[in-house]
Design a protein around this motif. Structure first.
Motif, PDB file in Angstrom:
ATOM      1  N   THR A 178     -11.429  -8.928  -9.976  1.00 58.07           N
ATOM      2  CA  THR A 178     -11.497  -9.797  -8.810  1.00 58.07           C
ATOM      3  C   THR A 178     -11.361  -8.956  -7.535  1.00 58.07           C
ATOM      4  N   THR A 179     -11.882  -9.493  -6.453  1.00 57.62           N
ATOM      5  CA  THR A 179     -11.789  -8.812  -5.163  1.00 57.62           C
ATOM      6  C   THR A 179     -10.462  -9.185  -4.505  1.00 57.62           C
ATOM      7  N   VAL A 180      -9.730  -8.182  -4.077  1.00 53.75           N
ATOM      8  CA  VAL A 180      -8.425  -8.418  -3.453  1.00 53.75           C
ATOM      9  C   VAL A 180      -8.376  -7.703  -2.101  1.00 53.75           C
ATOM     10  N   GLN A 181      -7.464  -8.140  -1.255  1.00 56.73           N
ATOM     11  CA  GLN A 181      -7.219  -7.515   0.037  1.00 56.73           C
ATOM     12  C   GLN A 181      -5.741  -7.173   0.149  1.00 56.73           C
ATOM     13  N   VAL A 182      -5.470  -5.895   0.383  1.00 52.87           N
ATOM     14  CA  VAL A 182      -4.081  -5.434   0.507  1.00 52.87           C
ATOM     15  C   VAL A 182      -4.015  -4.435   1.657  1.00 52.87           C
ATOM     16  N   ASP A 183      -3.121  -4.679   2.604  1.00 52.40           N
ATOM     17  CA  ASP A 183      -2.920  -3.777   3.742  1.00 52.40           C
ATOM     18  C   ASP A 183      -4.234  -3.462   4.464  1.00 52.40           C
ATOM     19  N   GLY A 184      -5.066  -4.481   4.652  1.00 50.14           N
ATOM     20  CA  GLY A 184      -6.315  -4.307   5.390  1.00 50.14           C
ATOM     21  C   GLY A 184      -7.455  -3.717   4.580  1.00 50.14           C
ATOM     22  N   MET A 185      -7.227  -3.412   3.315  1.00 49.93           N
ATOM     23  CA  MET A 185      -8.285  -2.850   2.468  1.00 49.93           C
ATOM     24  C   MET A 185      -8.761  -3.915   1.484  1.00 49.93           C
ATOM     25  N   GLU A 186     -10.073  -3.926   1.264  1.00 52.50           N
ATOM     26  CA  GLU A 186     -10.668  -4.857   0.301  1.00 52.50           C
ATOM     27  C   GLU A 186     -11.304  -4.044  -0.827  1.00 52.50           C
ATOM     28  N   PHE A 187     -10.987  -4.422  -2.046  1.00 53.62           N
ATOM     29  CA  PHE A 187     -11.503  -3.685  -3.200  1.00 53.62           C
ATOM     30  C   PHE A 187     -11.451  -4.578  -4.431  1.00 53.62           C
ATOM     31  N   HIS A 232      -5.404   4.466   6.830  1.00 52.95           N
ATOM     32  CA  HIS A 232      -4.809   3.311   6.167  1.00 52.95           C
ATOM     33  C   HIS A 232      -3.818   2.614   7.106  1.00 52.95           C
ATOM     34  N   ALA A 233      -3.680   1.280   6.912  1.00 53.67           N
ATOM     35  CA  ALA A 233      -2.797   0.510   7.777  1.00 53.67           C
ATOM     36  C   ALA A 233      -1.353   0.987   7.696  1.00 53.67           C
ATOM     37  N   ARG A 234      -0.968   1.583   6.563  1.00 56.82           N
ATOM     38  CA  ARG A 234       0.405   2.043   6.387  1.00 56.82           C
ATOM     39  C   ARG A 234       0.597   3.508   6.812  1.00 56.82           C
ATOM     40  N   ALA A 235      -0.477   4.169   7.234  1.00 53.72           N
ATOM     41  CA  ALA A 235      -0.397   5.600   7.556  1.00 53.72           C
ATOM     42  C   ALA A 235       0.614   5.893   8.672  1.00 53.72           C
ATOM     43  N   PRO A 236       0.612   5.188   9.817  1.00 50.73           N
ATOM     44  CA  PRO A 236       1.616   5.492  10.852  1.00 50.73           C
ATOM     45  C   PRO A 236       3.049   5.322  10.347  1.00 50.73           C
ATOM     46  N   GLU A 237       3.299   4.283   9.543  1.00 53.59           N
ATOM     47  CA  GLU A 237       4.644   4.081   8.996  1.00 53.59           C
ATOM     48  C   GLU A 237       5.002   5.205   8.041  1.00 53.59           C
ATOM     49  N   ALA A 238       3.981   5.663   7.268  1.00 51.55           N
ATOM     50  CA  ALA A 238       4.246   6.765   6.336  1.00 51.55           C
ATOM     51  C   ALA A 238       4.657   8.019   7.102  1.00 51.55           C
ATOM     52  N   LYS A 284       0.601  11.611  18.654  1.00 50.72           N
ATOM     53  CA  LYS A 284      -0.710  12.101  19.031  1.00 50.72           C
ATOM     54  C   LYS A 284      -1.819  11.420  18.227  1.00 50.72           C
ATOM     55  N   VAL A 285      -1.631  11.268  16.913  1.00 54.17           N
ATOM     56  CA  VAL A 285      -2.674  10.727  16.042  1.00 54.17           C
ATOM     57  C   VAL A 285      -2.743   9.205  16.092  1.00 54.17           C
ATOM     58  N   TYR A 286      -1.594   8.564  16.217  1.00 54.25           N
ATOM     59  CA  TYR A 286      -1.562   7.090  16.213  1.00 54.25           C
ATOM     60  C   TYR A 286      -0.851   6.573  17.467  1.00 54.25           C
ATOM     61  N   PRO A 287      -1.417   6.833  18.627  1.00 47.96           N
ATOM     62  CA  PRO A 287      -0.711   6.530  19.879  1.00 47.96           C
ATOM     63  C   PRO A 287      -0.495   5.033  20.128  1.00 47.96           C
ATOM     64  N   GLN A 288      -1.324   4.176  19.588  1.00 49.52           N
ATOM     65  CA  GLN A 288      -1.226   2.744  19.851  1.00 49.52           C
ATOM     66  C   GLN A 288      -0.399   1.989  18.799  1.00 49.52           C
ATOM     67  N   SER A 289       0.124   2.696  17.866  1.00 46.06           N
ATOM     68  CA  SER A 289       0.840   2.030  16.779  1.00 46.06           C
ATOM     69  C   SER A 289       2.295   1.771  17.157  1.00 46.06           C
ATOM     70  N   GLU A 290       2.891   0.808  16.460  1.00 42.45           N
ATOM     71  CA  GLU A 290       4.310   0.524  16.649  1.00 42.45           C
ATOM     72  C   GLU A 290       5.147   1.722  16.199  1.00 42.45           C
ATOM     73  N   ALA A 291       4.636   2.427  15.190  1.00 40.14           N
ATOM     74  CA  ALA A 291       5.350   3.608  14.701  1.00 40.14           C
ATOM     75  C   ALA A 291       5.424   4.673  15.780  1.00 40.14           C
ATOM     76  N   ALA A 292       4.389   4.771  16.625  1.00 43.04           N
ATOM     77  CA  ALA A 292       4.396   5.756  17.720  1.00 43.04           C
ATOM     78  C   ALA A 292       5.486   5.407  18.730  1.00 43.04           C
ATOM     79  N   SER A 293       5.673   4.145  19.020  1.00 46.18           N
ATOM     80  CA  SER A 293       6.741   3.729  19.950  1.00 46.18           C
ATOM     81  C   SER A 293       8.105   4.098  19.381  1.00 46.18           C
ATOM     82  N   ALA A 294       8.286   3.855  18.078  1.00 40.36           N
ATOM     83  CA  ALA A 294       9.554   4.215  17.437  1.00 40.36           C
ATOM     84  C   ALA A 294       9.745   5.726  17.433  1.00 40.36           C
ATOM     85  N   ALA A 295       8.643   6.495  17.258  1.00 39.74           N
ATOM     86  CA  ALA A 295       8.728   7.954  17.239  1.00 39.74           C
ATOM     87  C   ALA A 295       9.203   8.492  18.580  1.00 39.74           C
TER      88      ALA A 295
END
Length: 258
Positions: free
Chosen positions: A122-131, A207-213, A239-250
């Motif tokens: 079946t097709t599923v969607q997880v963390d913004g990815m569809e597969f 990936h959507a989880r990359a900044p958190e990682a 530098k790589v994810y400037p618009q992410s929430e993780a960047a603000s926390a960094a």
């Protein structure tokens, strides 16, 4: 009935004729017929009466015969109607059984399709990815995630580690590595967590989880007292994810690092 004369009426007519004839014989001076003529007239009247009587009897017999035939026809018709009622009842019963059989077959087909569907990808969607994922693959991922959410981090780490090994090509793999790293961090396996977070970033940097990682790597480095590496990781994250929430926390973490 046309032409029908009742025997009694015929008899009265014969009596009248006989009286008239007798009167003629009683008064010779006014006699209009001879003896032979009178006898012939009487015989003709008798013949007419006999004929009328026979016709009446035959009519009665025909009426009796017609009535008997009508009764037989009615009985035959009633028998046929009863037979038709039985046949209709049988057909109705057969139709109801057929409807039940069709309903049972449809339910059976639906159940079969549902069971087969459980084994279909079946097709599923997880963390913004569809597969596309196999049912067992999806079940194992959701089971491991359920263990993590229950707070059993050691068991979750084991479950996600087994998933990563069993499904190395899975679309769930980036998310599985992320949760595996978090479970390892919770159990203070910081080096193992860093390895899994870095593997996620190397294979799926968007990936959507990359900044958190990336932020989690810096947290592990801080726990390992590697402040220099943590600072570098946080700077790269901004530098790589400037618009992410993780960047603000960094940015906040950098301000607190000495």
């Amino acid at each position: 009935m046309a032409g029908y004369v009742h025997p009694r009426a015929a008899l009265r007519a014969l009596t009248v004729a006989a009286c008239a004839t007798a009167a003629l014989w009683a008064t010779p001076s006014y006699a209009l017929f001879e003896d032979g003529d009178a006898r012939r007239a009487i015989l003709e009247l008798r013949e007419r009466v006999d004929a009328l009587t026979q016709s009446s009897q035959q009519s009665g017999e025909r009426s009796s015969t017609d009535a008997a035939q009508l009764r037989r026809s009615l009985l035959d018709m009633q028998t046929q109607i009863e037979a038709l009622r039985v046949e209709v009842a049988n057909l109705r019963g057969a139709n109801e059984k057929l409807q039940r059989d069709v309903a049972d077959l449809q339910r059976s087909q639906k159940d079969t399709q549902q069971r087969l569907h459980q084994f279909e990808p079946t097709t599923v969607q997880v963390d913004g990815m569809e597969f596309v994922a196999e049912p067992k693959e999806r079940q194992d991922y959701e089971a491991a995630l359920g263990v993590f959410r229950s707070g059993k981090f050691a068991e979750a780490a084991t479950a996600f580690d087994g998933f990563v090994r069993q499904y190395p090509q899975s679309g769930y793999l980036p998310s599985a590595r992320f949760w595996l790293g978090n479970a390892q961090y919770a159990t203070r396996d910081y080096k193992g967590a860093i390895d899994n977070f870095k593997a996620l970033l190397a294979a799926n940097p968007n990936h959507a989880r990359a900044p958190e990682a990336a932020l989690s790597i810096a947290n592990c480095q801080v726990e390992l007292k590697d402040t220099k590496a943590a600072r570098k990781t946080l700077e790269d994250l901004i530098k790589v994810y400037p618009q992410s929430e993780a960047a603000s926390a960094a940015k906040e973490r950098l301000a607190r690092l000495k």
